[in-house]
Structure formats: C-alpha cells, structure tokens
Write an enzyme that holds these catalytic residues in place. Structure first.
Site: not given
Ligand code: FAD
Length: 386
Positions: A134, A139, A164, A244-245, A340, A365, A367, A385
C-alpha cells in the site's frame, strides 16, 4: 468446546488440530490477555518479545515447510489465528504479516540464498518482516503503484514510499513491491539500508496493539540479489494476500468468539428489572442470532481450510470467507456491545477493542467492497473494478 459451539463443530477437527489450538489458547491466556488492554490503551506492544515467544511455539511461518518452519496444515494455522485473534486482532496481525506475507513472499518467490538468509531467523522471531504494498495514494488499486525500481549497473535503485505497513517500525526486512520496466517486482529490503526511513504511524483508533509504519525509499541502492527472482507481476503480491486472507477468515472468528463468551458471562450475571439480562427474549434473540452466525462462519473457515490443504483453494473462495467472516464478526462485536450497555464501551471489557480492531480488519487485505467485486466478477464474468 466453547459455549458457542452448539453444533459440536469441534468434532470436525482431529486430535492434532485440537491440541495445537489448546497450546495457542494457553499462550494467549498467559501472555496476551493479562496485558492487552494496557497495550491497546498505550498504543504500544512488545512486538519483538512476542515474536520470539510465538517463534518458540512454531507459530511464525507455521504453514510453510523447511527453513525452520513448522509445516503445519492450513487448518491448524487457521485455528492458531483464531486463538491469537481471540486475544487481539493486532497480535494476530503480527503473526499473519510475518508468516503469510513477508515469509511467504520470500519462501515462494525468493532465491535459495534469500530463503536461507531470512526464513530461519524469521521463524524463530529473531528477525521481523513486513510487507509493503500500500502507498499513500494507492490502496485498493496497487496496479497503479508509484514506487519505482530501476536498474543501475548490477544494482537496483528503489524510490517511493509505502504507508500503513504493519510491523514496519520493528522490522528488520521489508518485502517491497515496486514497478520496474518489465512490471511489478518484489524486493527483500533490509530496513537499515541507506536511504530507507521508517516512521511509526501513531494515533490509530483501531489495532492499537499492533505497530504500523510508513516506509520512505529515497533512491535506495540494493544489490542484484535483493530482487525476489520468482515474483513477476502483480499476481505475486496478490498470491501473498490470498495466504494472509485465509488466516483472517479464521482470525475474525476469534475476536467474535471472545465477544460472545464475554457477553454470555455478562448477560447471565447482570440483572435489571429483577432478572438477568440473558432472561429477556430480546437479549436471547440477539445471542441466538450471533451464535448461529458464528457457527456458519466456522463451517466456512473449515471448508476453506480443508480446500487449502487439498491444494484447491481459489482466491475468490477466500474472498467469500473474508467478506463474510469479518463482516459478521464486526456485526457480532457491535451487537455484543449493546448487551453490555455502558460497560460495552469500557476498556475493562474486550468488546469495544475487538469492534474497533475489526474496522481495520474489514479494510486491510482487500476491503469488503473489493471482495464483493471479486465475487461479482466470478459470478458475472464482468470486471466492475474500474
Ligand atoms: C491497521 C492497518 C494495517 C495495514 N497493514 C498493511 C500492510 O502491512 N501492508 C500493506 O501493504 N497495507 C497495509 N494496510 C493497508 C490496507 O491494505 C489498505 O488500507 C486497503 O487496501 C485499502 O486501501 P485504502 O485505505 O487506500 O482505501 P482506498 O483504496 O482509498 O478505498 C477507500 C474506499 O473506497 C472503496 N473502493 C476503492 N476502490 C473501489 C472500487 N473499484 N469500487 C468500489 N469501491 C471502491 C474501498 O472499498 C473503500 O471503502 C493496512 C491498513 C490498516 C488500516
């Protein structure tokens, strides 16, 4: 057997699986439960210490073979994830990222030399790994990643940034995914390499017992042998995510079980209007619905685990499990929270911590929406997508 195992699903496990589960449950009871509320509140976890303890039990890279890994079945690994996450999703994340993302990437795509260098110390927890896919601006759509890898003589130069990244602030090595001329490639990057800087991301309101960081890569010069030779294209990191999933499908059930057990105990002892909360029909309806969902989730996890052990698990099947089990676990945590009452929001009970953690689990992993799209594509043959 736990009170939520109405269907005696335990009988579907063999003795070895039950034994591994008991050992992990005991470890969580001794080493995680007494401290986790404090870790969560402080936003600090003794990750290195825990990694060594988990390593001693063979939990790191548990389902991988050779190089000091335990070589267990996918189901046994899943049960371990469930027990770890019954303690805390952040603690399970430490193990998942180490074993299913960082170690798996090196185990599956690394050279013999990379495997010998990194896997044995990662299996014991002496070395910690992380997985950088990421980025701040990319993301759900990692294909658009901006981190670049270019050749410079025999070396590689990496430039960009990852965000992240679980374990990054305590990690020795990061598997970094970057776009090269020929496509996405993976690199084993020692985090003390010149040009790498890691910043801890504080103020998370979820997964506070897990360390998360941002990795900046400023023209990091790496020798040719940092490249994971077998990883070519985005399908390589995606295959790691599938691993991982699968652990998450099981893990989320652990958080949900802890919520349910806590709630059963609470509702049978707390009285209002002269009788225990559990004696009210509305409470029982909630408890019954949650227990039914938990059992369905366990059957799903077990089915996927058995498919994985038969070498037949497909990515969209893992999406079904991750989508359902995390969504239902979060719904269970929120519902338990209502039973609770005010105590549901207190750190004296684990419910709100699990609910907050599961918000991250719902997002990382892949959303929920991304898993819906994966399933939708499989059902319709249409890619929705973009
Ligand atoms: C605590 C934590 C630990 C993490 N650890 C890791 C790690 O170790 N390594 C790593 O690489 N990443 C890690 N991540 C990152 C995580 O994998 C990403 O946050 C995740 O892939 C979503 O990306 P984003 O947060 O940029 O959201 P975005 O991609 O910006 O998405 C935001 C929203 O838009 C929606 N969306 C996006 N595209 C579409 C589409 N085509 N159609 C419909 N809806 C869409 C999403 O579902 C979401 O609801 C971690 C995240 C967290 C919170």
């Amino acid at each position: 057997m736990t009170p939520v195992d109405l269907l005696d699903l335990d009988s579907l496990l063999d003795d070895e699986e039950r034994q591994i589960r008991s050992v992990v449950r005991r470890l969580v009871d001794d080493r995680v439960r007494p401290h986790v509320a404090e870790w969560y509140e402080q936003g600090q976890v003794p990750a290195r210490e825990l990694a060594r303890e988990f390593g001693r039990l063979g939990l790191l890279g548990m389902h991988l073979t050779g190089y000091g890994c335990a070589g267990s079945t996918a189901v046994a690994y899943g049960l371990a994830c469930l027990e770890l996450e019954a303690g805390d999703s952040g603690v399970r994340s430490l193990v998942s990222v180490q074993g299913s993302l960082a170690m798996y990437a090196i185990w599956r795509y690394g050279s013999e030399e990379q495997k010998r260098r990194w896997l044995p110390p990662m299996a014991t927890g002496e070395a910690i790994g992380c997985f950088g896919l990421t980025e701040p601006d990319h993301g759900s759509d990692p294909a658009s990643m901006a981190t670049r890898a270019r050749r410079d003589g025999d070396d590689w130069l990496l430039h960009g940034g990852k965000m992240w990244i679980t374990n990054a602030p305590v990690a020795d090595v990061a598997v970094i995914w970057a776009r090269a001329e020929e496509g996405v490639r993976g690199f084993a990057v020692p985090l003390d390499a010149p040009g790498v800087s890691v910043r801890e991301m504080r103020r998370k309101m979820s997964l506070r017992a897990s360390v998360t960081g941002e990795i900046a890569l400023d023209d990091v010069r790496l020798p040719a042998d940092a490249l994971l030779p077998g990883a070519a294209g985005l399908k390589a990191p995606l295959s790691c995510l599938t691993e991982a999933r699968h652990g998450i499908v099981w893990g989320a059930l652990g958080a949900a079980r802890d919520c349910l057990e806590t709630t059963l105990g609470y509702a049978t002892t707390r009285t209002q209007f002269g009788r225990p909360l559990a004696g009210f029909q509305l409470t029982q309806a909630k408890l019954a619905d949650m227990a039914v969902e938990w059992q369905k989730g366990f059957l799903l996890a077990l089915h996927l685990g058995r498919l994985a052990d038969a070498g037949r698990l497909r990515p969209e099947q893992v999406s079904v499990g991750k989508l359902n089990n995390v969504r239902e676990a979060l719904a269970i945590a929120r519902q338990c929270r209502t039973i609770l009452g005010a105590n549901g929001v207190s750190g004296e009970y684990p419910i709100m911590r699990h609910a907050n953690n599961l918000e991250s689990v719902l997002t990382y992993e892949g959303t929920s929406e991304i898993h819906q799209l994966v399933i939708g594509q499989r059902l319709t043959g249409l890619n929705a997508f973009a």
